[in-house]
Scaffold this motif. Structure first.
Motif, PDB file in Angstrom:
ATOM      1  N   ARG A 142       0.744  -1.099  -0.093  1.00  7.96           N
ATOM      2  CA  ARG A 142      -0.245  -0.048  -0.055  1.00  7.96           C
ATOM      3  C   ARG A 142       0.827   1.169   0.082  1.00  7.96           C
ATOM      4  O   ARG A 142       1.826   1.291   1.076  1.00  7.96           O
ATOM      5  CB  ARG A 142      -0.978  -0.063   1.202  1.00  7.96           C
ATOM      6  N   THR A 143       0.614   2.195  -1.023  1.00 11.53           N
ATOM      7  CA  THR A 143       1.505   3.171  -1.083  1.00 11.53           C
ATOM      8  C   THR A 143       0.753   4.206  -1.424  1.00 11.53           C
ATOM      9  O   THR A 143      -0.485   4.301  -1.586  1.00 11.53           O
ATOM     10  CB  THR A 143       2.429   3.216  -2.456  1.00 11.53           C
ATOM     11  N   ALA A 144       1.205   5.411  -0.723  1.00 12.53           N
ATOM     12  CA  ALA A 144       0.418   6.682  -1.109  1.00 12.53           C
ATOM     13  C   ALA A 144       0.384   7.320  -2.538  1.00 12.53           C
ATOM     14  O   ALA A 144       1.447   7.091  -3.285  1.00 12.53           O
ATOM     15  CB  ALA A 144       1.223   7.779  -0.201  1.00 12.53           C
ATOM     16  N   SER A 145      -0.897   7.802  -2.839  1.00 14.13           N
ATOM     17  CA  SER A 145      -1.046   8.212  -4.095  1.00 14.13           C
ATOM     18  C   SER A 145       0.090   9.306  -4.388  1.00 14.13           C
ATOM     19  O   SER A 145       0.097  10.494  -3.541  1.00 14.13           O
ATOM     20  CB  SER A 145      -2.558   8.413  -4.123  1.00 14.13           C
ATOM     21  N   GLU A 146       0.309   9.579  -5.612  1.00 15.02           N
ATOM     22  CA  GLU A 146       1.038  10.736  -5.983  1.00 15.02           C
ATOM     23  C   GLU A 146       0.154  11.915  -5.939  1.00 15.02           C
ATOM     24  O   GLU A 146       0.540  13.180  -5.601  1.00 15.02           O
ATOM     25  CB  GLU A 146       1.614  10.485  -7.176  1.00 15.02           C
ATOM     26  N   SER A 147      -1.257  11.993  -6.180  1.00 16.36           N
ATOM     27  CA  SER A 147      -1.964  13.058  -6.353  1.00 16.36           C
ATOM     28  C   SER A 147      -2.426  13.617  -5.147  1.00 16.36           C
ATOM     29  O   SER A 147      -2.948  14.547  -4.907  1.00 16.36           O
ATOM     30  CB  SER A 147      -3.106  12.936  -7.346  1.00 16.36           C
ATOM     31  N   ASP A 148      -2.927  12.403  -4.127  1.00 12.70           N
ATOM     32  CA  ASP A 148      -3.247  12.647  -3.036  1.00 12.70           C
ATOM     33  C   ASP A 148      -2.610  11.819  -1.883  1.00 12.70           C
ATOM     34  O   ASP A 148      -2.794  10.516  -1.724  1.00 12.70           O
ATOM     35  CB  ASP A 148      -4.927  12.601  -2.882  1.00 12.70           C
ATOM     36  N   LYS A 149      -1.609  12.390  -0.981  1.00 16.94           N
ATOM     37  CA  LYS A 149      -1.009  11.607   0.058  1.00 16.94           C
ATOM     38  C   LYS A 149      -2.004  10.686   1.052  1.00 16.94           C
ATOM     39  O   LYS A 149      -1.385   9.862   1.574  1.00 16.94           O
ATOM     40  CB  LYS A 149       0.106  12.399   0.646  1.00 16.94           C
ATOM     41  N   ARG A 150      -3.029  11.361   1.086  1.00 16.38           N
ATOM     42  CA  ARG A 150      -3.935  10.596   2.136  1.00 16.38           C
ATOM     43  C   ARG A 150      -4.445   9.221   1.517  1.00 16.38           C
ATOM     44  O   ARG A 150      -4.885   8.220   2.415  1.00 16.38           O
ATOM     45  CB  ARG A 150      -5.179  11.418   2.578  1.00 16.38           C
ATOM     46  N   VAL A 151      -4.676   9.012   0.091  1.00 11.55           N
ATOM     47  CA  VAL A 151      -5.030   7.973  -0.606  1.00 11.55           C
ATOM     48  C   VAL A 151      -3.972   7.062  -0.513  1.00 11.55           C
ATOM     49  O   VAL A 151      -3.029   7.230  -0.990  1.00 11.55           O
ATOM     50  CB  VAL A 151      -5.772   8.435  -1.728  1.00 11.55           C
ATOM     51  N   ARG A 152      -4.256   5.610  -0.390  1.00 11.19           N
ATOM     52  CA  ARG A 152      -3.534   4.437  -0.318  1.00 11.19           C
ATOM     53  C   ARG A 152      -3.829   3.722  -1.685  1.00 11.19           C
ATOM     54  O   ARG A 152      -5.004   3.272  -1.668  1.00 11.19           O
ATOM     55  CB  ARG A 152      -3.611   3.593   0.884  1.00 11.19           C
ATOM     56  N   CYS A 153      -2.847   3.518  -2.701  1.00  9.99           N
ATOM     57  CA  CYS A 153      -2.936   2.676  -3.888  1.00  9.99           C
ATOM     58  C   CYS A 153      -2.379   1.287  -3.567  1.00  9.99           C
ATOM     59  O   CYS A 153      -1.420   1.276  -2.818  1.00  9.99           O
ATOM     60  CB  CYS A 153      -2.158   3.310  -4.854  1.00  9.99           C
ATOM     61  N   LEU A 154      -3.056   0.366  -4.101  1.00  8.34           N
ATOM     62  CA  LEU A 154      -2.732  -1.030  -3.862  1.00  8.34           C
ATOM     63  C   LEU A 154      -2.160  -1.746  -5.163  1.00  8.34           C
ATOM     64  O   LEU A 154      -2.330  -1.208  -6.019  1.00  8.34           O
ATOM     65  CB  LEU A 154      -4.038  -1.859  -3.538  1.00  8.34           C
ATOM     66  N   GLN A 155      -1.089  -2.464  -4.678  1.00  6.50           N
ATOM     67  CA  GLN A 155      -0.356  -3.170  -5.707  1.00  6.50           C
ATOM     68  C   GLN A 155       0.046  -4.505  -5.127  1.00  6.50           C
ATOM     69  O   GLN A 155       0.394  -4.649  -4.062  1.00  6.50           O
ATOM     70  CB  GLN A 155       0.607  -2.510  -6.622  1.00  6.50           C
ATOM     71  N   LEU A 156       0.385  -5.522  -6.066  1.00  6.86           N
ATOM     72  CA  LEU A 156       0.883  -6.850  -5.333  1.00  6.86           C
ATOM     73  C   LEU A 156       2.337  -6.654  -5.399  1.00  6.86           C
ATOM     74  O   LEU A 156       3.138  -6.209  -6.203  1.00  6.86           O
ATOM     75  CB  LEU A 156       0.604  -7.931  -6.565  1.00  6.86           C
ATOM     76  N   SER A 157       2.613  -7.269  -4.309  1.00  2.00           N
ATOM     77  CA  SER A 157       4.197  -7.183  -4.104  1.00  2.00           C
ATOM     78  C   SER A 157       4.876  -8.569  -5.226  1.00  2.00           C
ATOM     79  O   SER A 157       4.162  -8.956  -5.939  1.00  2.00           O
ATOM     80  CB  SER A 157       4.789  -7.940  -2.699  1.00  2.00           C
TER      81      SER A 157
END
Length: 152
Positions: A83-98
């Motif tokens: 879970r990483t912070a969105s580039e456009s909104d640091k409050r939003v967490r983006c999901l990706q697989l490891s």
């Protein structure tokens, strides 16, 4: 259209989905017995749509926000999800697989495809394509009617 026919369509869909889920659970026991069906759903959806947000996942799964947060935390602890912070909104967490998650996703996708093929083996591919198109059309229509229903 006969009203019971419409209900019969949903009964048949429900039964097919129930069989699919049961077979997926059984197939997954041999790969990762500790994985829950909800975790499988999250991994598959994230694998198909890397970068989606936690909010997107809640909307897709119709799960409770707190339950989804726990599931995501568990997957992150197991090393399958990032879970990483969105580039456009640091409050939003983006999901990706490891990297481990991507390997697991490949296994899940293979199992999922195999279970689906097995369940539909007596239904020729052209009819499967036709069924998919009809279900997508029905889903689009239902979503539109739902939006209209929810508007004041």
């Amino acid at each position: 259209m006969n009203s019971s026919l419409s209900a019969d369509v949903f009964d048949a869909l429900h039964e097919l989905v129930r069989l699919f889920r049961a077979r997926m659970r059984k197939s997954m026991e041999s790969v990762h017995p500790e994985l829950t069906f909800n975790e499988i759903r999250v991994l598959v959806h994230t694998g198909r749509r890397p970068g989606l947000t936690q909010k997107d996942m809640v909307e897709h799964s119709h799960a409770d926000k707190a339950q989804m947060a726990r599931t995501l935390a568990q997957l992150e602890e197991k090393g399958w999800l990032l879970r990483t912070a969105s580039e456009s909104d640091k409050r939003v967490r983006c999901l990706q697989l490891s990297e481990q998650g991507q390997a697991l996703y490949a296994q899940l996708r293979q199992l999922r495809d195999g279970v689906a093929r097995d369940l539909l083996q007596d239904c020729p591919e052209p009819q499967q394509a036709q069924l998919l198109a009809l279900l997508q059309l029905a889903g689009d229509d239902a979503r539109q009617r739902d939006k209209e229903f929810q508007q004041p």
